[in-house]
Design a protein around this motif. Structure first.
Motif, PDB file in Angstrom:
ATOM      1  N   ALA A  32     -12.649 -39.370 -22.511  1.00  0.00           N
ATOM      2  CA  ALA A  32     -12.578 -40.117 -23.774  1.00  0.00           C
ATOM      3  C   ALA A  32     -12.633 -41.614 -23.491  1.00  0.00           C
ATOM      4  O   ALA A  32     -13.242 -42.379 -24.239  1.00  0.00           O
ATOM      5  CB  ALA A  32     -11.305 -39.753 -24.538  1.00  0.00           C
ATOM      6  N   GLU A  33     -12.022 -42.039 -22.389  1.00  0.00           N
ATOM      7  CA  GLU A  33     -12.061 -43.458 -21.996  1.00  0.00           C
ATOM      8  C   GLU A  33     -13.440 -43.860 -21.477  1.00  0.00           C
ATOM      9  O   GLU A  33     -13.825 -45.015 -21.589  1.00  0.00           O
ATOM     10  CB  GLU A  33     -10.999 -43.749 -20.933  1.00  0.00           C
ATOM     11  N   VAL A  34     -14.155 -42.913 -20.913  1.00  0.00           N
ATOM     12  CA  VAL A  34     -15.508 -43.202 -20.442  1.00  0.00           C
ATOM     13  C   VAL A  34     -16.395 -43.551 -21.631  1.00  0.00           C
ATOM     14  O   VAL A  34     -17.220 -44.454 -21.566  1.00  0.00           O
ATOM     15  CB  VAL A  34     -16.095 -41.998 -19.666  1.00  0.00           C
ATOM     16  N   PHE A  35     -16.207 -42.845 -22.750  1.00  0.00           N
ATOM     17  CA  PHE A  35     -17.070 -43.015 -23.918  1.00  0.00           C
ATOM     18  C   PHE A  35     -16.507 -43.954 -24.979  1.00  0.00           C
ATOM     19  O   PHE A  35     -17.119 -44.121 -26.030  1.00  0.00           O
ATOM     20  CB  PHE A  35     -17.371 -41.645 -24.551  1.00  0.00           C
ATOM     21  N   ARG A  36     -15.366 -44.534 -24.710  1.00  0.00           N
ATOM     22  CA  ARG A  36     -14.799 -45.488 -25.660  1.00  0.00           C
ATOM     23  C   ARG A  36     -15.762 -46.668 -25.816  1.00  0.00           C
ATOM     24  O   ARG A  36     -16.485 -46.999 -24.882  1.00  0.00           O
ATOM     25  CB  ARG A  36     -13.442 -45.971 -25.151  1.00  0.00           C
ATOM     26  N   PRO A  37     -15.783 -47.340 -26.973  1.00  0.00           N
ATOM     27  CA  PRO A  37     -16.681 -48.485 -27.155  1.00  0.00           C
ATOM     28  C   PRO A  37     -16.562 -49.470 -25.996  1.00  0.00           C
ATOM     29  O   PRO A  37     -15.474 -49.851 -25.587  1.00  0.00           O
ATOM     30  CB  PRO A  37     -16.203 -49.104 -28.472  1.00  0.00           C
ATOM     31  N   GLY A  38     -17.708 -49.842 -25.464  1.00  0.00           N
ATOM     32  CA  GLY A  38     -17.744 -50.743 -24.319  1.00  0.00           C
ATOM     33  C   GLY A  38     -17.707 -50.018 -22.983  1.00  0.00           C
ATOM     34  O   GLY A  38     -17.845 -50.637 -21.942  1.00  0.00           O
ATOM     35  N   PHE A  39     -17.505 -48.709 -22.995  1.00  0.00           N
ATOM     36  CA  PHE A  39     -17.494 -47.870 -21.794  1.00  0.00           C
ATOM     37  C   PHE A  39     -16.602 -48.424 -20.678  1.00  0.00           C
ATOM     38  O   PHE A  39     -17.031 -48.535 -19.521  1.00  0.00           O
ATOM     39  CB  PHE A  39     -18.921 -47.680 -21.265  1.00  0.00           C
ATOM     40  N   PRO A  40     -15.352 -48.753 -20.970  1.00  0.00           N
ATOM     41  CA  PRO A  40     -14.511 -49.410 -19.955  1.00  0.00           C
ATOM     42  C   PRO A  40     -14.299 -48.580 -18.687  1.00  0.00           C
ATOM     43  O   PRO A  40     -14.386 -49.106 -17.577  1.00  0.00           O
ATOM     44  CB  PRO A  40     -13.194 -49.654 -20.677  1.00  0.00           C
ATOM     45  N   TRP A  78     -24.793 -39.944 -13.603  1.00  0.00           N
ATOM     46  CA  TRP A  78     -23.947 -38.971 -12.922  1.00  0.00           C
ATOM     47  C   TRP A  78     -22.588 -38.889 -13.600  1.00  0.00           C
ATOM     48  O   TRP A  78     -22.083 -37.805 -13.858  1.00  0.00           O
ATOM     49  CB  TRP A  78     -23.757 -39.364 -11.459  1.00  0.00           C
ATOM     50  N   PHE A  79     -21.987 -40.037 -13.875  1.00  0.00           N
ATOM     51  CA  PHE A  79     -20.643 -40.058 -14.434  1.00  0.00           C
ATOM     52  C   PHE A  79     -20.629 -39.705 -15.921  1.00  0.00           C
ATOM     53  O   PHE A  79     -19.744 -38.988 -16.377  1.00  0.00           O
ATOM     54  CB  PHE A  79     -19.993 -41.419 -14.211  1.00  0.00           C
ATOM     55  N   LEU A  80     -21.578 -40.209 -16.688  1.00  0.00           N
ATOM     56  CA  LEU A  80     -21.609 -39.919 -18.127  1.00  0.00           C
ATOM     57  C   LEU A  80     -21.813 -38.443 -18.419  1.00  0.00           C
ATOM     58  O   LEU A  80     -21.373 -37.942 -19.454  1.00  0.00           O
ATOM     59  CB  LEU A  80     -22.708 -40.728 -18.820  1.00  0.00           C
ATOM     60  N   THR A  81     -22.492 -37.752 -17.522  1.00  0.00           N
ATOM     61  CA  THR A  81     -22.799 -36.344 -17.765  1.00  0.00           C
ATOM     62  C   THR A  81     -22.006 -35.395 -16.879  1.00  0.00           C
ATOM     63  O   THR A  81     -22.245 -34.190 -16.908  1.00  0.00           O
ATOM     64  CB  THR A  81     -24.301 -36.076 -17.548  1.00  0.00           C
ATOM     65  N   GLY A  82     -21.077 -35.918 -16.092  1.00  0.00           N
ATOM     66  CA  GLY A  82     -20.322 -35.052 -15.185  1.00  0.00           C
ATOM     67  C   GLY A  82     -21.239 -34.322 -14.217  1.00  0.00           C
ATOM     68  O   GLY A  82     -21.016 -33.170 -13.884  1.00  0.00           O
TER      69      GLY A  82
END
Length: 191
Positions: A32-40, A78-82
């Motif tokens: 959820a933090e990966v996809f939060r606005p701004g991708f922190p 890699w990270f966005l899609t696991g």
């Protein structure tokens, strides 16, 4: 995010179960933090991966810098899609099995480092910029090391990669532990 959701949906009996599993996955592994606005968290993971490459694979790191290739050119997928985007189905299954059992995202970093180490062995980073980027964005999946019986050796090599870094994913409580994850996210095909 659709790659993650589709992977979970594939092994769920219904959309409702898939939704529950997906929600739990997003919480447990902090996606959820990966996809939060701004991708922190994504940017933090990318920086951490760059630091790992610099310390664990300094020759590869220098060659990538020489070519002007940044981690953001390939590792974000890699990270966005696991790792589901450019890896074969059997590779994805093995990676996700390890991630679920371990209860953290470290296998994503380990597989990434192992892919780069494979590229160094194959001489990929001595090629032209376009060839390097193409390979990093998915060309590695055609390598024999990621196919059939060789996949086991590749995954075993990845699991042996060690580094000192606390898990970015939320800590799993000692009461629920891995059993809670396995029951909440069991991705084994259901009869």
């Amino acid at each position: 995010m659709s790659n993650l959701a589709s992977r979970i949906l594939k092994y769920s009996l219904s959309e409702e179960i898939a939704y529950e599993r997906f929600s739990e996955f997003m919480k447990i592994f902090n996606f959820a933090e990966v996809f939060r606005p701004g991708f922190p968290l994504l940017f933090r993971w990318i920086r951490m991966f760059e630091e790992l490459v610099a310390s664990r694979l300094p020759v590869v790191h220098r060659k990538l810098i020489h070519h002007g290739v940044t981690s953001a050119m390939y590792v974000d997928k890699w990270f966005l899609t696991g790792m589901t985007y450019n890896f074969s189905e059997p590779a994805c299954e093995r990676i996700w099995d390890i991630m679920l059992v371990d209860g953290n995202e470290k296998i994503l970093f380990r597989v990434g480092l192992t892919v780069l180490a494979l590229g160094e062995v194959k001489g990929v980073f001595d090629k032209e910029f376009e060839d390097v980027v193409h390979w990093l964005q998915g060309g590695y999946n055609k390598e024999e090391e990621l196919q059939g019986k060789n996949l086991d050796a590749f995954i075993k090599k990845a699991t042996k990669v060690t580094y000192r870094r606390p898990s970015i994913a939320r800590s799993i409580d000692s009461q629920g532990g891995v059993r809670r994850i396995q029951s909440a996210l069991c991705l084994a095909p259901q009869a």
